[in-house]
Motif scaffolding. Sequence first.
Motif, PDB file in Angstrom:
ATOM      1  N   ARG A 281       0.860  -1.256   0.031  1.00 42.98           N
ATOM      2  CA  ARG A 281       0.012  -0.083   0.124  1.00 42.98           C
ATOM      3  C   ARG A 281       0.810   1.257   0.240  1.00 42.98           C
ATOM      4  NH1 ARG A 281      -4.969  -1.529  -0.412  1.00 42.98           N
ATOM      5  NH2 ARG A 281      -5.830  -3.489   0.514  1.00 42.98           N
ATOM      6  N   ARG A 282       1.987   1.235   0.700  1.00 44.17           N
ATOM      7  CA  ARG A 282       3.013   2.334   0.644  1.00 44.17           C
ATOM      8  C   ARG A 282       3.558   2.642  -0.449  1.00 44.17           C
ATOM      9  NH1 ARG A 282       7.469   2.032   4.850  1.00 44.17           N
ATOM     10  NH2 ARG A 282       7.507   4.266   4.418  1.00 44.17           N
TER      11      ARG A 282
ATOM     12  N   ILE B 196       3.452   5.417  -5.805  1.00 45.93           N
ATOM     13  CA  ILE B 196       3.422   5.455  -7.597  1.00 45.93           C
ATOM     14  C   ILE B 196       2.435   6.312  -7.829  1.00 45.93           C
ATOM     15  CG2 ILE B 196       2.712   4.007  -9.202  1.00 45.93           C
ATOM     16  CD1 ILE B 196       4.192   1.707  -7.879  1.00 45.93           C
ATOM     17  N   ALA B 197       1.237   6.349  -7.242  1.00 49.47           N
ATOM     18  CA  ALA B 197       0.102   7.379  -7.215  1.00 49.47           C
ATOM     19  C   ALA B 197       0.331   8.851  -7.307  1.00 49.47           C
ATOM     20  CB  ALA B 197      -0.802   7.081  -6.433  1.00 49.47           C
TER      21      ALA B 197
ATOM     22  N   VAL C   3       9.411   4.991  -5.994  1.00 46.41           N
ATOM     23  CA  VAL C   3       9.273   4.201  -5.109  1.00 46.41           C
ATOM     24  C   VAL C   3      10.624   4.049  -4.213  1.00 46.41           C
ATOM     25  CG1 VAL C   3       7.736   2.581  -6.147  1.00 46.41           C
ATOM     26  CG2 VAL C   3      10.274   2.113  -6.075  1.00 46.41           C
ATOM     27  N   SER C   4      11.629   4.854  -4.382  1.00 50.65           N
ATOM     28  CA  SER C   4      12.900   4.792  -3.731  1.00 50.65           C
ATOM     29  C   SER C   4      12.658   5.132  -2.249  1.00 50.65           C
ATOM     30  CB  SER C   4      13.951   5.932  -4.272  1.00 50.65           C
ATOM     31  OG  SER C   4      13.380   7.238  -4.085  1.00 50.65           O
ATOM     32  N   SER C   5      11.719   6.150  -1.989  1.00 54.17           N
ATOM     33  CA  SER C   5      11.605   6.514  -0.655  1.00 54.17           C
ATOM     34  C   SER C   5      10.748   5.698   0.377  1.00 54.17           C
ATOM     35  CB  SER C   5      10.761   7.910  -0.439  1.00 54.17           C
ATOM     36  OG  SER C   5       9.484   7.704  -1.118  1.00 54.17           O
ATOM     37  N   VAL C   6      10.037   4.675  -0.319  1.00 52.01           N
ATOM     38  CA  VAL C   6       9.611   3.452   0.836  1.00 52.01           C
ATOM     39  C   VAL C   6      10.077   2.147   0.495  1.00 52.01           C
ATOM     40  CG1 VAL C   6       7.392   4.773   0.105  1.00 52.01           C
ATOM     41  CG2 VAL C   6       7.887   3.255  -1.230  1.00 52.01           C
TER      42      VAL C   6
ATOM     43  N   LYS D 277      15.854  -7.008  -3.192  1.00 48.35           N
ATOM     44  CA  LYS D 277      14.771  -8.019  -3.001  1.00 48.35           C
ATOM     45  C   LYS D 277      13.285  -7.401  -3.235  1.00 48.35           C
ATOM     46  CE  LYS D 277      17.157 -11.458  -0.312  1.00 48.35           C
ATOM     47  NZ  LYS D 277      17.181 -12.472   1.178  1.00 48.35           N
ATOM     48  N   GLU D 278      13.146  -6.515  -2.633  1.00 52.14           N
ATOM     49  CA  GLU D 278      11.738  -5.700  -2.809  1.00 52.14           C
ATOM     50  C   GLU D 278      11.508  -5.228  -4.314  1.00 52.14           C
ATOM     51  OE1 GLU D 278      10.882  -2.809   0.156  1.00 52.14           O
ATOM     52  OE2 GLU D 278      10.781  -4.198   1.652  1.00 52.14           O
ATOM     53  N   LEU D 279      12.408  -4.650  -4.945  1.00 54.89           N
ATOM     54  CA  LEU D 279      12.443  -4.391  -6.271  1.00 54.89           C
ATOM     55  C   LEU D 279      12.119  -5.505  -7.147  1.00 54.89           C
ATOM     56  CD1 LEU D 279      15.236  -1.527  -6.391  1.00 54.89           C
ATOM     57  CD2 LEU D 279      12.812  -1.466  -6.755  1.00 54.89           C
TER      58      LEU D 279
END
Length: 313
Positions: A164-165, A170-171, A189-192, A200-202
């Motif tokens: 959700r973050r 992205i929004a 998305v770098s800040s979250v 791994k998250e990417l």
Amino acid sequence: MANTIETYHVPVLLKESVDGLNVHPEGIYVDVTFGGGGHSREILSRTDATCHLFSFDQDEDAERNILDKYGPGKFTFVRSNFRYLANWMRYYGIDGIDGLIADLGVSSHHLDDEDRGFSFRFNSPLDMRMNKRAGKTAADILNEYDEEKLADILYMYGELRNSRRIAAAIAKARGKSRIATTQDLLDAVSSVMNREREKKELAKLFQALRIEVNHEMDALREMLASATELLKPGGRLSVITYHSLEDRIVKNVMKTGNPEGKAKKDFYGRTECPFTLVNNKVITPSEDEQAQNPRSRSAKLRIAEKIGSKLTS
């Protein structure tokens, strides 16, 4: 990026997966993930002139690796999504097959292609379509899906706990300008991202988008349903998976006959399933293979046999 047939895609668990088919020289086989043709070549090397292999791939790049030397009597390339397996077998007049092999997930060719957007290693357009002729791109999804739907996809297909973050980030970014490239997405998305698990998250983020772009889970369910119907008694299903979502579907089909894993019982309470497991424990690559081919590290091979009389050569 230019590729030879040898470098287009390094086949994973090559010997083990083809051994699992229990190939007999006169059989009819299907490779639903042709790619660089590695598994197809191995199958054909174990057969004679009366065998026929149908190999599927929806990516036009794979068509360059067609096995012309085997001739039209032994090999047929089908440029199509494997979800249409049943339709194409009907078209070719095939009502039963002796084995089917699938090497799921994204190929090494796609990950190394700097122009398709499958990897965050390169700054490229966010396409991610296996079939470049149709469907929404990853950029379309990122810019058009509402925030809630985007979060659901990231959670369901990427198993991202902070979906959700990420969707909110992205929004926010797309409200300023369209997210069109891999770098645009990384910036958004770098800040979250968790710095300790960022890669791994990417990887999970890009996986989720790729699965949604190509409708991979729906296609897998449809292909496995068709394979279940097409396999002759004694025919083998040999499937290599790379992440828990696809592995769960394959395991459920092999153990219960359906993707949901809901076992059907007969009058006496016995589980009804069209398959019997060949390997109760998943087969994984050796340490040597994992060292030579990093893509193989998450691979799992499952093999099942259609219940019925055994095939004979």
